[in-house]
Design an enzyme around this catalytic site. Structure first.
Site, mmCIF file in Angstrom:
data_model
loop_
_atom_site.group_PDB
_atom_site.id
_atom_site.type_symbol
_atom_site.label_atom_id
_atom_site.label_comp_id
_atom_site.label_asym_id
_atom_site.label_seq_id
_atom_site.Cartn_x
_atom_site.Cartn_y
_atom_site.Cartn_z
ATOM 1 N N LYS A 266 -13.985 -49.642 -22.394
ATOM 2 C CA LYS A 266 -12.432 -50.087 -22.663
ATOM 3 C C LYS A 266 -12.121 -49.397 -24.049
ATOM 4 C CE LYS A 266 -13.157 -53.387 -19.750
ATOM 5 N NZ LYS A 266 -12.330 -54.250 -18.610
ATOM 6 N N ASP A 277 -15.210 -62.441 -18.529
ATOM 7 C CA ASP A 277 -15.679 -61.871 -17.414
ATOM 8 C C ASP A 277 -16.525 -62.003 -16.696
ATOM 9 O OD1 ASP A 277 -14.382 -59.412 -15.701
ATOM 10 O OD2 ASP A 277 -15.688 -58.447 -16.574
ATOM 11 N N ARG A 340 -16.199 -55.234 -8.647
ATOM 12 C CA ARG A 340 -16.567 -55.266 -7.057
ATOM 13 C C ARG A 340 -18.092 -54.458 -6.535
ATOM 14 N NH1 ARG A 340 -11.732 -51.451 -7.227
ATOM 15 N NH2 ARG A 340 -11.584 -52.612 -9.092
#
Length: 490
Positions: A266, A277, A340
């Site tokens: 990032k 997060d 995910r």
């Protein structure tokens, strides 16, 4: 935490808070709300005269600080309750907590017509808006330490105040976990905090899988995401098992304790708040603790896959094929779509090993959540209209916000991979939707009894607003507890 007491008669009247509401007729000022407690001489008349001068309209969140030197009370706080429903009282309680922050003690006579729901909102607002997170000395800490609620029959509100306190305590716990800097917070630390919080609570069971166990049992997504860090991953499994539960719910929460993006690193601006997060994991853990403390008659199993997504020579690479729990494989070309991957393991494990009645996952999963719905609203996905509706109703009642988004079948084509069963991070757009579709692939026969909530945006607040304080919001704890309550009633 702020002490809340229920009393039949006031013990102190040095600071008095009195509710006001919009006038029934088209008047510019508010009108006092009748309360059951006897007020000191002259206070009622002074309040009626003060309202038009102070230009208080009675909207929820309006307050006024009237100084009365040498008299009792020495300070008077009229505060607006708006429509007088639970949401308005929650906003009112939050505003009062801020307005009276420099007072040590406040006495608040409840209106004769105060419903338990209104008192619940009031207590939640008081306790949540008075939250602060500091690791060092806090010279600006509020002086307010106690609020006394005066009612003719305190027992009428005892249960609802206790429930509101537990909800607020668990929301504050989730905020603490999310706010903690990642220099302290890693997967091992998080698991230790859960162990401390769960200790001594009857019928609450905890298992923490460490890196070797995760690898041996086939949790390939959690292992892959955690390999780039010196701090190994964990899987927290917290199980509330009441006697004779009415159903079994599995809650799953994304627990990335810091996210650099991995090799798909990032930019600095996108990384500075990545201690948040793991807000999904914090919410589901706190909600499960709350269910146990409140003895809700629903079995709740929480799974919190925990990992640090770091950059190193051991980090997983774009293009790697990951084998998840149960054998499904994923091709990933973006190591910044790591959440995910860990959720996929936990969902597959939940379905295969627990076979629950319902599955709900919460995750700070995509920036697309904020693009679609702004900073206050979570995205909710489900194939079941009733399940989605019930959870949305609980979210609304709890004072949080979510909006249901679709699961279009034609987008499933984006998940096709030439090398693996699934492609984990398609780049065709609709990022939040596609992430939900990917997770759905791990639900098997439970795909129609599953809800996914992408709550990246509302997990953090840049400033104070009603019961929210700057930093972590604890989003989801209140909604989940409200929903679990309804399951216990059916």
């Amino acid at each position: 935490m702020l002490a809340i007491r229920l009393l039949a008669e006031p013990e102190r009247l040095d600071v008095l808070a009195l509710p006001v509401q919009p006038a029934v007729e088209a008047e510019p000022s508010a009108q006092p709300v009748p309360v059951t407690a006897a007020l000191p001489d002259g206070v009622a008349d002074e309040l009626a005269a003060l309202l038009p001068v102070a230009r208080l309209g009675g909207a929820a969140g309006q307050t006024w600080n009237q100084i009365r030197p040498g008299r009792v009370p020495a300070r008077l706080f009229p505060f607006g309750i708006g429509a007088g429903d639970e949401a308005a009282w929650r906003t009112a309680g939050a505003a009062l907590a801020r307005a009276a922050a420099d007072a040590e003690h406040v006495t608040l006579p409840l209106p004769a017509a105060a419903t338990p729901a209104a008192v619940r909102g009031l207590v939640e607002g008081l306790l949540l808006a008075s939250y602060r997170f500091r690791l060092g000395a806090d010279k600006a800490a509020p002086a307010l330490a106690a609020v006394d609620l005066v009612a003719p029959d305190p027992a009428e509100y005892a249960d609802v105040v206790a429930g509101a306190r537990t909800t607020a305590e668990m929301t504050r716990l989730a905020r603490d976990l999310v706010n903690m800097p990642s220099s302290v917070k890693n997967p091992e630390w998080f698991a230790g905090q859960v162990a401390d919080a769960a200790a001594g609570i009857p019928d609450l069971h905890l298992r923490v899988r460490e890196p070797d166990e995760l690898a041996a049992e086939g949790f390939g997504g959690i292992v892959a995401v955690g390999t780039g860090s010196a701090n190994g991953p964990r899987l927290v499994e917290l199980d509330w098992r009441p006697a004779g539960p009415r159903m079994h719910v599995v809650l799953v929460g994304k627990g990335i304790t810091f996210d650099t993006g991995g090799i798909s690193i990032k930019p600095r601006a996108g990384m500075k708040l990545m201690r948040k997060d793991m807000a999904g994991a914090a919410a589901v853990v706190a909600a499960t603790l709350g269910a146990a403390l409140r003895q809700l008659p629903v079995r709740v199993t929480t799974l919190a896959p925990l990992a640090e997504n770091m950059v190193s020579g051991a980090a997983f690479r774009p293009g790697d094929i990951i084998r998840h729990y149960g054998g499904v494989t994923s091709e990933t070309t973006n190591s910044d779509a790591e959440g995910r991957l860990v959720l996929a393991d936990a969902l597959a494990y939940a379905v295969r090993e627990h076979q629950p009645d319902l599955v709900v996952d919460l995750a700070t999963l995509t920036g697309a959540n904020a693009v679609a719905l702004g900073k206050r609203t979570a995205a909710l996905y489900s194939e079941d209209d009733r399940l989605a509706g019930d959870l949305l109703a609980a979210v609304d009642a709890a004072g949080e916000a979510a909006w249901r988004l679709p699961l279009p079948t034609d987008y499933v084509d984006y998940l096709r991979s030439d090398l693996a069963d699934l492609f984990s991070a398609p780049a065709q757009g609709a990022g939040s939707v596609v992430a939900a579709l990917y997770l759905r692939e791990f639900l098997g026969e439970l795909r129609d009894r599953w809800v996914h909530v992408d709550m990246s945006a509302p997990s953090w607040s840049e400033g104070a607003d009603a019961e929210l304080t700057p930093g972590a919001t604890g989003w989801g704890v209140r909604s989940l507890l409200r929903w679990l309550e309804t399951l216990g009633e059916t």
